[in-house]
Write an enzyme that holds these catalytic residues in place. Structure first.
Site, short mmCIF file in Angstrom:
data_model
loop_
_atom_site.label_atom_id
_atom_site.label_comp_id
_atom_site.label_asym_id
_atom_site.label_seq_id
_atom_site.Cartn_x
_atom_site.Cartn_y
_atom_site.Cartn_z
N TYR A 121 3.11 -4.68 11.97
CA TYR A 121 2.26 -4.57 10.78
C TYR A 121 2.66 -5.62 9.74
O TYR A 121 1.82 -6.38 9.25
CB TYR A 121 2.40 -3.17 10.21
CG TYR A 121 1.50 -2.87 9.04
CD1 TYR A 121 0.11 -2.90 9.17
CD2 TYR A 121 2.02 -2.52 7.79
CE1 TYR A 121 -0.72 -2.60 8.09
CE2 TYR A 121 1.20 -2.20 6.72
CZ TYR A 121 -0.16 -2.24 6.88
OH TYR A 121 -0.99 -1.94 5.82
N THR A 174 -1.03 4.28 -1.33
CA THR A 174 -2.23 4.81 -1.98
C THR A 174 -2.56 6.15 -1.34
O THR A 174 -2.32 6.34 -0.14
CB THR A 174 -3.38 3.81 -1.80
OG1 THR A 174 -2.96 2.55 -2.35
CG2 THR A 174 -4.65 4.24 -2.51
#
Ligand code: UDP
Length: 313
Positions: free
Chosen positions: A145, A175
């Site tokens: 990632y 988030t």
């Protein structure tokens, strides 16, 4: 205007589609549904200015004009998801980003890359400003990632330099909010799911590692302002309110009134010890800062999870 949003059936992508539609624009959402869910955009079915194209952005794509902006959010984003799909994650960050940059170039469109605080790895500088180059393990389990996103940033900057493409890079920090998958493994839905079921909250390590959680409406506002600006970035978007994972677990127990206990499990490899965005640049350039407190955002999220008990994506 007509925007292409990749990762439209994902958590942040679907909220961004809602915002673009509310601003009066047309949206073509693209998602291969690997980790996204149709349920996230089910409320847009039949919307006259929205269409979902089930497509892998790593494959070729020709679109009729106009395309005014390409907002590239497609990628597995939860550690659980990208550890399960490491090659797909590397592909979408590299091949998928290249295809979407080409799409933007052919149409003379604006390009926005959703990058990540993972570019900073396990940071040695705290809080993390955009000028920090990061501390990433290039061969560890999270590298699929982190390095995919770092490559995506480098490719985006190369298109800007070589072709004059109007690009922006947002580095998105943790988030949370409605539409996260209960089983996606990230700490917010995991703890909420456990608390609501009365199951033990699984704190990894001793829980002293920190994160800074941004409510999704604040994140979408930041992305929207970035889109309207000419700021190339990278620019941090996140909430600077830092909290340890153990304190976070306790807040969840208080806010849900759950009788769950806390269980300590081993810390995953390369889990960053501290994370907090330095958001001076976003304040100055975009006039943006988060408005929703952790308590307010968690109350909204808890209410949503209570209304959607079977939300599994
Ligand atoms: N975490 C935890 N228990 C869980 C899931 C996550 O203690 O059940 C911790 C994880 O080790 C990390 C933090 O919570 O320190 C945030 O993890 P998440 O997967 O949400 O995102 P990350 O910031 O690591 O990408």
């Amino acid at each position: 205007m007509r925007f292409v949003v990749t990762g439209a059936a994902g958590f942040i992508g679907s909220h961004l589609c809602d915002r673009l539609l509310a601003e009066g624009h047309d949206v073509l959402g693209i998602d291969n549904l690997l980790t996204g869910s149709r349920a996230n955009v089910a409320h847009l079915e039949g919307h006259p200015r929205f269409r979902l194209l089930v497509h892998d952005v790593c494959e070729p794509l020709e679109l009729e004009p106009p395309v005014d902006g390409v907002l590239h959010l497609a990628s597995p984003a939860s550690p659980k998801d990208y550890l399960r799909y490491p090659i797909e994650t590397l592909d979408v960050g590299s091949i998928g980003t290249r295809r979407m940059l080409e799409l933007a170039r052919r149409h003379g469109a604006r390009f926005l890359l959703s990058s990540t605080s993972e570019c900073y790895g396990d940071p040695l500088v705290h809080p993390q400003p955009e000028t920090y180059w990061g501390n990433v393990n290039p061969v560890g389990p999270r590298s699929c990632y982190d390095e995919a996103k770092r490559f995506a940033e480098a490719l985006t900057m190369a298109y800007r330099r070589v072709y004059g493409l109007r690009t922006s890079i947002a580095r998105i920090f943790n988030t949370y909010g409605p539409r996260m998958k209960l089983d996606d493994g990230r700490v917010v839905p995991t703890f909420l799911d456990q608390a609501l079921r009365g199951a033990p909250l699984t704190v990894y390590g001793d829980g002293s590692q920190t994160r800074s959680f941004c409510y999704v409406s604040d994140m979408v506002e930041g992305l929207w302002r970035l889109l309207l600006s000419e700021e190339p970035g990278p620019i941090n978007l996140g909430n600077p309110a830092e909290i340890s994972v153990l304190d976070f677990a306790q807040r969840i127990l208080e806010l849900t009134g759950s009788p769950s206990r806390i269980e300590f499990l081993p810390l995953p490899e390369d889990d960053p010890k501290r994370r907090q965005p330095e958001i001076r640049k976003a304040r100055e350039v975009l006039g943006w800062e988060p408005r929703v407190s952790l308590e307010e955002g968690l109350r909204e999220t808890i209410a949503w999870f209570r209304r959607h008990p079977a939300w599994g994506g």
